[in-house]
Scaffold this motif. Structure first.
Motif, mmCIF file in Angstrom:
data_model
loop_
_atom_site.group_PDB
_atom_site.id
_atom_site.type_symbol
_atom_site.label_atom_id
_atom_site.label_comp_id
_atom_site.label_asym_id
_atom_site.label_seq_id
_atom_site.Cartn_x
_atom_site.Cartn_y
_atom_site.Cartn_z
ATOM 1 N N THR A 49 -1.224 -18.023 -13.193
ATOM 2 C CA THR A 49 -2.153 -18.353 -14.284
ATOM 3 C C THR A 49 -3.542 -18.609 -13.720
ATOM 4 O O THR A 49 -3.705 -18.882 -12.531
ATOM 5 N N THR A 50 -4.545 -18.483 -14.565
ATOM 6 C CA THR A 50 -5.954 -18.637 -14.189
ATOM 7 C C THR A 50 -6.290 -17.687 -13.037
ATOM 8 O O THR A 50 -6.807 -18.078 -12.001
ATOM 9 N N VAL A 51 -5.987 -16.451 -13.233
ATOM 10 C CA VAL A 51 -6.093 -15.417 -12.203
ATOM 11 C C VAL A 51 -7.507 -14.861 -12.100
ATOM 12 O O VAL A 51 -8.183 -14.664 -13.107
ATOM 13 N N THR A 52 -7.942 -14.625 -10.872
ATOM 14 C CA THR A 52 -9.115 -13.782 -10.646
ATOM 15 C C THR A 52 -8.579 -12.519 -9.997
ATOM 16 O O THR A 52 -7.711 -12.585 -9.130
ATOM 17 N N GLY A 53 -9.034 -11.394 -10.415
ATOM 18 C CA GLY A 53 -8.534 -10.143 -9.855
ATOM 19 C C GLY A 53 -8.961 -9.969 -8.415
ATOM 20 O O GLY A 53 -9.890 -10.610 -7.932
ATOM 21 N N CYS A 54 -8.281 -9.100 -7.742
ATOM 22 C CA CYS A 54 -8.582 -8.761 -6.350
ATOM 23 C C CYS A 54 -9.474 -7.509 -6.338
ATOM 24 O O CYS A 54 -9.109 -6.483 -6.909
ATOM 25 N N ALA A 55 -10.634 -7.611 -5.717
ATOM 26 C CA ALA A 55 -11.523 -6.453 -5.571
ATOM 27 C C ALA A 55 -10.976 -5.589 -4.436
ATOM 28 O O ALA A 55 -10.910 -6.031 -3.289
ATOM 29 N N VAL A 56 -10.585 -4.368 -4.763
ATOM 30 C CA VAL A 56 -9.920 -3.481 -3.804
ATOM 31 C C VAL A 56 -10.846 -2.342 -3.398
ATOM 32 O O VAL A 56 -11.410 -1.652 -4.253
ATOM 33 N N THR A 57 -10.992 -2.168 -2.093
ATOM 34 C CA THR A 57 -11.682 -1.010 -1.526
ATOM 35 C C THR A 57 -10.780 -0.443 -0.436
ATOM 36 O O THR A 57 -9.823 -1.088 -0.004
ATOM 37 N N ASP A 111 -2.743 -13.275 -17.103
ATOM 38 C CA ASP A 111 -1.825 -14.264 -16.535
ATOM 39 C C ASP A 111 -0.369 -13.821 -16.666
ATOM 40 O O ASP A 111 0.018 -13.181 -17.650
ATOM 41 N N ASN A 112 0.413 -14.187 -15.667
ATOM 42 C CA ASN A 112 1.871 -13.976 -15.664
ATOM 43 C C ASN A 112 2.282 -12.512 -15.844
ATOM 44 O O ASN A 112 3.270 -12.219 -16.507
ATOM 45 N N LYS A 113 1.530 -11.601 -15.251
ATOM 46 C CA LYS A 113 1.864 -10.175 -15.287
ATOM 47 C C LYS A 113 2.106 -9.675 -13.875
ATOM 48 O O LYS A 113 1.497 -10.133 -12.912
ATOM 49 N N ASN A 114 2.981 -8.700 -13.764
ATOM 50 C CA ASN A 114 3.211 -7.986 -12.514
ATOM 51 C C ASN A 114 2.646 -6.588 -12.694
ATOM 52 O O ASN A 114 2.898 -5.947 -13.719
ATOM 53 N N MET A 115 1.879 -6.127 -11.706
ATOM 54 C CA MET A 115 1.228 -4.828 -11.806
ATOM 55 C C MET A 115 1.458 -4.010 -10.541
ATOM 56 O O MET A 115 1.747 -4.571 -9.485
ATOM 57 N N LEU A 116 1.314 -2.712 -10.677
ATOM 58 C CA LEU A 116 1.454 -1.794 -9.555
ATOM 59 C C LEU A 116 0.248 -0.871 -9.538
ATOM 60 O O LEU A 116 -0.137 -0.311 -10.572
ATOM 61 N N TYR A 117 -0.358 -0.717 -8.356
ATOM 62 C CA TYR A 117 -1.511 0.174 -8.167
ATOM 63 C C TYR A 117 -1.142 1.193 -7.097
ATOM 64 O O TYR A 117 -0.505 0.854 -6.100
ATOM 65 N N ASN A 144 -4.796 -17.094 -7.344
ATOM 66 C CA ASN A 144 -3.681 -17.372 -8.246
ATOM 67 C C ASN A 144 -2.799 -16.155 -8.506
ATOM 68 O O ASN A 144 -2.228 -16.004 -9.587
ATOM 69 N N SER A 145 -2.743 -15.282 -7.527
ATOM 70 C CA SER A 145 -1.811 -14.159 -7.549
ATOM 71 C C SER A 145 -1.511 -13.779 -6.101
ATOM 72 O O SER A 145 -2.243 -14.158 -5.195
ATOM 73 N N VAL A 146 -0.428 -13.067 -5.919
ATOM 74 C CA VAL A 146 -0.059 -12.595 -4.594
ATOM 75 C C VAL A 146 0.243 -11.107 -4.676
ATOM 76 O O VAL A 146 0.506 -10.573 -5.756
ATOM 77 N N SER A 147 0.197 -10.458 -3.529
ATOM 78 C CA SER A 147 0.462 -9.021 -3.534
ATOM 79 C C SER A 147 1.123 -8.598 -2.230
ATOM 80 O O SER A 147 1.126 -9.329 -1.248
ATOM 81 N N CYS A 148 1.652 -7.409 -2.273
ATOM 82 C CA CYS A 148 2.270 -6.768 -1.117
ATOM 83 C C CYS A 148 1.750 -5.332 -1.103
ATOM 84 O O CYS A 148 1.642 -4.702 -2.156
ATOM 85 N N VAL A 149 1.407 -4.828 0.072
ATOM 86 C CA VAL A 149 0.870 -3.472 0.168
ATOM 87 C C VAL A 149 1.757 -2.652 1.105
ATOM 88 O O VAL A 149 2.010 -3.048 2.243
ATOM 89 N N VAL A 150 2.224 -1.519 0.591
ATOM 90 C CA VAL A 150 3.102 -0.629 1.340
ATOM 91 C C VAL A 150 2.465 0.762 1.378
ATOM 92 O O VAL A 150 1.945 1.239 0.368
ATOM 93 N N GLY A 151 2.517 1.400 2.529
ATOM 94 C CA GLY A 151 2.014 2.764 2.666
ATOM 95 C C GLY A 151 3.163 3.724 2.912
ATOM 96 O O GLY A 151 4.124 3.385 3.605
ATOM 97 N N ILE A 152 3.060 4.905 2.329
ATOM 98 C CA ILE A 152 4.046 5.954 2.578
ATOM 99 C C ILE A 152 3.306 7.166 3.124
ATOM 100 O O ILE A 152 2.496 7.785 2.427
ATOM 101 N N LEU A 153 3.559 7.457 4.388
ATOM 102 C CA LEU A 153 2.994 8.640 5.026
ATOM 103 C C LEU A 153 3.881 9.827 4.681
ATOM 104 O O LEU A 153 5.105 9.737 4.765
ATOM 105 N N SER A 154 3.265 10.940 4.298
ATOM 106 C CA SER A 154 4.046 12.120 3.925
ATOM 107 C C SER A 154 3.383 13.388 4.435
ATOM 108 O O SER A 154 2.256 13.363 4.920
ATOM 109 N N ASN A 155 4.105 14.486 4.290
ATOM 110 C CA ASN A 155 3.627 15.782 4.746
ATOM 111 C C ASN A 155 3.309 15.727 6.245
ATOM 112 O O ASN A 155 2.163 15.884 6.647
ATOM 113 N N PRO A 156 4.344 15.500 7.082
ATOM 114 C CA PRO A 156 4.108 15.387 8.521
ATOM 115 C C PRO A 156 3.533 16.670 9.101
ATOM 116 O O PRO A 156 3.824 17.765 8.637
#
Length: 166
Positions: A49-57, A111-117, A144-156
């Motif tokens: 709750t009372t979330v500020t978004g994460c600025a992503v670059t 608030d109280n949402k789960n999102m995927l980017y 007031n939020s947490v995240s996890c970042v996963v990378g998938i390398l493809s096309n070897p």
């Protein structure tokens, strides 16, 4: 003959499993595209709750140590604005293509949402002539939020390619 996912892809954890991205100093580790042609970055966000978004670059560098780091230009990502789980069923299954302005976007502030980017990067998107072949996600001001970042390398680029991360 079918191939298994792991035979053509390499999955890398780019950030600690759960983290509040709050600074530009090492939010995510670099992933090298030396052995792969594509990198798909998934950022999972869990808002309280009372979330500020994460600025992503996105940042690019000439080595996984962050050598000569500079911004990586991108114009779109794909968003799943609500990945709520109800009775063990994930709701909201379609990623929606979303425009990115000035190579930065801010994660949702509901608030109280789960999102995927999702961000798609081709090795050719980097400054290859300048020797850049590494990418990381940079997050700023997440509160007031947490995240996890996963990378998938493809096309070897060749059989048996290994991922290179820091």
């Amino acid at each position: 003959m079918s191939a298994y996912f792991h035979e053509n892809h390499s999955v890398v954890l780019m950030s600690p499993a759960i983290v509040a991205h709050a600074t530009t100093a090492g939010d995510c580790g670099y992933v090298s595209l030396k052995n792969y042609n594509n990198l798909t970055i998934y950022m999972f966000v869990d808002n309280a709750t009372t979330v500020t978004g994460c600025a992503v670059t996105l940042k690019q560098a000439t080595a996984v140590a962050g050598t000569s780091e500079k911004a990586l230009s991108f114009t779109k990502n794909w968003v799943l604005a609500d990945t709520s789980i109800a009775s063990s069923v994930i709701t909201g299954e379609a990623l929606v293509e979303t425009a990115v302005t000035s190579s930065t976007f801010t994660t949702g502030t509901t608030d109280n949402k789960n999102m995927l980017y999702c961000m798609e990067i081709a090795a050719s998107d980097l400054d290859v002539a300048g020797g850049f072949d590494c990418v990381r996600l940079d997050g700023l001001l997440q509160a007031n939020s947490v995240s996890c970042v996963v990378g998938i390398l493809s096309n070897p680029r060749y059989s048996g390619a290994a991922s290179i991360t820091n």
